[in-house]
Design an enzyme around this catalytic site. Sequence first.
Site, short mmCIF file in Angstrom:
data_model
loop_
_atom_site.label_atom_id
_atom_site.label_comp_id
_atom_site.label_asym_id
_atom_site.label_seq_id
_atom_site.Cartn_x
_atom_site.Cartn_y
_atom_site.Cartn_z
N GLN A 115 42.33 52.16 37.25
CA GLN A 115 41.01 52.01 36.63
C GLN A 115 40.85 52.83 35.35
O GLN A 115 40.14 52.44 34.43
CB GLN A 115 39.95 52.42 37.67
CG GLN A 115 38.57 51.88 37.42
CD GLN A 115 38.40 50.44 37.90
OE1 GLN A 115 38.84 50.08 38.97
NE2 GLN A 115 37.74 49.62 37.10
N LYS A 118 42.35 50.66 32.58
CA LYS A 118 41.58 49.42 32.45
C LYS A 118 40.25 49.69 31.74
O LYS A 118 39.88 49.00 30.81
CB LYS A 118 41.32 48.86 33.85
CG LYS A 118 40.54 47.58 33.89
CD LYS A 118 40.17 47.18 35.31
CE LYS A 118 41.37 47.16 36.21
NZ LYS A 118 41.08 46.52 37.50
N LYS A 130 37.28 55.13 42.03
CA LYS A 130 37.35 54.04 43.01
C LYS A 130 36.98 54.60 44.36
O LYS A 130 37.10 55.81 44.59
CB LYS A 130 38.77 53.47 43.06
CG LYS A 130 38.88 52.09 43.68
CD LYS A 130 38.53 50.98 42.71
CE LYS A 130 38.47 49.65 43.41
NZ LYS A 130 38.32 48.54 42.46
N GLY A 169 31.21 46.78 43.12
CA GLY A 169 31.82 46.04 44.23
C GLY A 169 33.33 45.93 44.08
O GLY A 169 33.91 46.27 43.05
N ASP A 170 33.96 45.47 45.12
CA ASP A 170 35.40 45.12 45.14
C ASP A 170 35.57 44.29 46.41
O ASP A 170 34.58 43.71 46.90
CB ASP A 170 36.27 46.40 45.15
CG ASP A 170 37.75 46.10 44.92
OD1 ASP A 170 38.11 45.78 43.78
OD2 ASP A 170 38.55 46.17 45.87
N THR A 213 34.68 38.84 36.37
CA THR A 213 36.12 39.09 36.51
C THR A 213 36.89 37.77 36.39
O THR A 213 37.89 37.68 35.67
CB THR A 213 36.43 39.80 37.85
OG1 THR A 213 35.58 40.93 37.95
CG2 THR A 213 37.87 40.25 37.89
N ASN A 245 35.22 36.49 45.30
CA ASN A 245 34.47 36.50 44.04
C ASN A 245 35.35 36.17 42.84
O ASN A 245 35.01 35.32 42.02
CB ASN A 245 33.81 37.87 43.87
CG ASN A 245 33.17 38.04 42.51
OD1 ASN A 245 33.80 38.54 41.57
ND2 ASN A 245 31.95 37.59 42.36
N SER A 382 30.23 45.38 34.00
CA SER A 382 29.53 46.51 34.63
C SER A 382 29.09 47.51 33.56
O SER A 382 27.99 48.07 33.62
CB SER A 382 30.45 47.22 35.63
OG SER A 382 30.47 46.55 36.87
P1 NDP Z 1 36.50 39.37 47.83
O1 NDP Z 1 36.27 40.21 49.02
O2 NDP Z 1 35.36 38.59 47.28
O3 NDP Z 1 37.68 38.32 48.14
C1 NDP Z 1 38.95 38.75 48.48
C2 NDP Z 1 39.83 37.54 48.72
O4 NDP Z 1 41.17 37.98 48.88
C3 NDP Z 1 39.47 36.81 49.99
O5 NDP Z 1 39.77 35.45 49.85
C4 NDP Z 1 40.39 37.48 51.01
O6 NDP Z 1 40.68 36.69 52.15
C5 NDP Z 1 41.64 37.70 50.19
N1 NDP Z 1 42.37 38.85 50.73
C6 NDP Z 1 41.93 40.11 50.89
N2 NDP Z 1 42.86 40.87 51.46
C7 NDP Z 1 43.90 40.08 51.66
C8 NDP Z 1 45.19 40.29 52.20
N3 NDP Z 1 45.57 41.49 52.68
N4 NDP Z 1 46.05 39.24 52.21
C9 NDP Z 1 45.67 38.03 51.72
N5 NDP Z 1 44.46 37.78 51.21
C10 NDP Z 1 43.60 38.78 51.18
O7 NDP Z 1 37.15 40.32 46.72
P2 NDP Z 1 37.25 40.11 45.16
O8 NDP Z 1 37.41 38.67 44.84
O9 NDP Z 1 36.15 40.87 44.53
O10 NDP Z 1 38.60 40.90 44.83
C11 NDP Z 1 39.88 40.27 44.80
C12 NDP Z 1 40.84 41.14 44.00
O11 NDP Z 1 40.36 41.28 42.66
C13 NDP Z 1 41.06 42.56 44.51
O12 NDP Z 1 42.37 42.97 44.25
C14 NDP Z 1 40.10 43.37 43.65
O13 NDP Z 1 40.48 44.73 43.56
C15 NDP Z 1 40.28 42.66 42.32
N6 NDP Z 1 39.20 42.87 41.36
C16 NDP Z 1 37.91 42.55 41.66
C17 NDP Z 1 36.92 42.75 40.74
C18 NDP Z 1 35.52 42.31 40.99
O14 NDP Z 1 34.72 42.37 40.03
N7 NDP Z 1 35.15 41.86 42.17
C19 NDP Z 1 37.20 43.38 39.44
C20 NDP Z 1 38.61 43.59 39.17
C21 NDP Z 1 39.56 43.37 40.14
P3 NDP Z 1 40.02 37.07 53.57
O15 NDP Z 1 38.62 36.58 53.50
O16 NDP Z 1 40.86 36.35 54.56
O17 NDP Z 1 40.12 38.57 53.71
#
Ligand code: NDP
Length: 451
Positions: A115, A118, A130, A169-170, A213, A245, A382
Site C-alpha cells: 500500500q 500504491k 492495512k 474496505g477490502d 478499483t 466488488n 478513497s
Molecule cells: P470481495 O470480498 O468483494 O470479493 C472477493 C472475491 O474473491 C470473492 O469472489 C471471493 O470468493 C474471492 N476470494 C476471496 N478469497 C479467495 C480465495 N482464498 N480463493 C479464491 N477466491 C477467493 O473483495 P474485493 O473484490 O474488494 O477484493 C478482491 C481483491 O482486490 C483483493 O485482493 C483485494 O485486496 C483487492 N483490492 C480491492 C480493492 C477494493 O477497493 N475493494 C482495492 C484494491 C485491491 P468467495 O465469496 O468464495 O470468498
Amino acid sequence: MSSFKSAYLQGVYDTVCKRNAGEPEFLQAVKEVLESFEPVVERRPDLVEAGIIDRIVEPERFIQFRVSWVDDQGKVQVNRGFRVQFNSAIGPYKGGLRLHPSVCASVIKFLGFEQIFKNSLTGLPMGGGKGGSDFDPKGKSDGEIMRFCQSFMTELYRHIGPDTDVPAGDIGVGAREIGYLFGQYKRLANEFTGVLTGKGLTYGGSLVRTQATGYGLLYFTREMLANMKKETLEGKTVVISGSGNVAIYATEKAQQLGAKVVALSDSNGYIYDPAGIKLDVVKQIKEVERARIKEYVSRVSGAEYHEGCKGIWTIKCDVALPCATQNELDGEAAQTLIKNGVIAVAEGANMPSTPDAVEAFQKAGVLFGPAKAANAGGVATSGLEMCQNSMRYSWSFEEVDKKLEDIMTNIFHNAYNASKEFGDEGNLVMGANIAGFLKVADAMKWQGVAY
Ligand code: NDP
C-alpha cells in the site's frame, strides 16, 4: 540463498527474513520490491546512506487486538484484529480492512507494505496502512456482522482519525460493514469526520468509490494496451477471477469498452458463459442475495459451472484480470494462459500472481500490469473521498470518474517512464516499485531519522 546482486539489498532482505520468520506473504512482497531496487541503490547512494530501505521494510506501528462479540445463539466468539501503520511519510496511513479466515500478521503486513507504493503512485498524499481480522463473514447474520464490526471498532477507534489513519474496505468489507464501523466510531469519538472511506452516499461517501478499483483497472489496462501494443479492448475476450466488488466493476467497465467477459469465479468454482457474462444477473446474485456464483447457471442458459477456482485460467482469452486474492494465479496457470495466446494480464487483486507466474509473463512478452499500479483506482478514489469530506462538498459522478481516469493514465505513464529511466523499459513491476518508492524515500529523507 543469495538472490540479490547488491550485498546491501541482500543484507536488508536477510534482516527482514530473520525478523519476520514464518510470514511467507510478507517476505514475498518485500523480495519483489527489493529486487526492483538494484538500479536505485547504484544511482541513489544518498538513500542508502540515510537508511531509507532499511527503514521502509519495518512498519512504523503494528497493532494486534482481541475482538470478542456475541453470536445469535448468545455464545461468546473471539477473533483477532490487526492494523499495521506502515509508513506515514507522505500522508496519513491509508488502506483497507480485510475480513477473511486467512487473515494473519503476514497477510496484513504484505498488504500494508504494498500500500505504501500504491498510494504514492496515485499522486495523492496518503501513507500506507492495512488491517482486518480472521473473522469469517460468510453465513453470518446482519446482526452478527454489526456486533463484530462494533467490537472491532471499539478497539480500533483509538488508533485512527481523519488526519492519522483512514481505513476503507477490502475482501469481506463493503458498504454494509463500513456503515457499522463508521456508526461505532462516531458514537465513541463523538465526531462526524471522514475517518473511513467507502462510506454510503448519504453520510459522506463519494460517487464512483464502489466502481473505482474495477473501473481503474480497465483504464490502466486500456492505456497499457494502447501504448505498449497499439491495441484496444474492443472485441477482446476477457477472463476475470473473483465475483466481488473488484471483479464486478471490472466486468462492467470491460463491457463498456467493448470487450467480452466470459468467466467469473468465487472460492468454490468458476462460471463460463461463451455468450458473455450477463452482469445484471451476477449483481443480483452477489450484491443483493449474497449467494454463490454457481447460481448463475440456473438462471442463464448456455453457461457452465465448474468446481475449483483455478480452472478459470484454462479458458482461452486475450486479457486475464485476476481479481480475487493473493497467489491465485501460479506458474502453471500462467503457462496455460500464454499457450492460449493471452496478450495482457493486469492485477485487480493484491499480489494474485506468484513470482513464477510474473516471470513467465515477462519472459513471454505478455504485457503485465502489477497490482500496485493497476488496482490503485480504489485507494485513489478513497483519496478523492477524503478530499470531498475535508471540503464538505461532493463532486458529480462524471467529475470523480474523470479524475480517476486521469490518475490511472498517469500511473501507467509514471511506471512506464521509470522502467525506461532505470534501464528495463516496459517492466512495469520494476517501474511501479521505483516510481512509488522515490517519492516516499525523499519525504523520509527530508523528515530525518526518528522514524
Ligand atoms: P470481495 O470480498 O468483494 O470479493 C472477493 C472475491 O474473491 C470473492 O469472489 C471471493 O470468493 C474471492 N476470494 C476471496 N478469497 C479467495 C480465495 N482464498 N480463493 C479464491 N477466491 C477467493 O473483495 P474485493 O473484490 O474488494 O477484493 C478482491 C481483491 O482486490 C483483493 O485482493 C483485494 O485486496 C483487492 N483490492 C480491492 C480493492 C477494493 O477497493 N475493494 C482495492 C484494491 C485491491 P468467495 O465469496 O468464495 O470468498
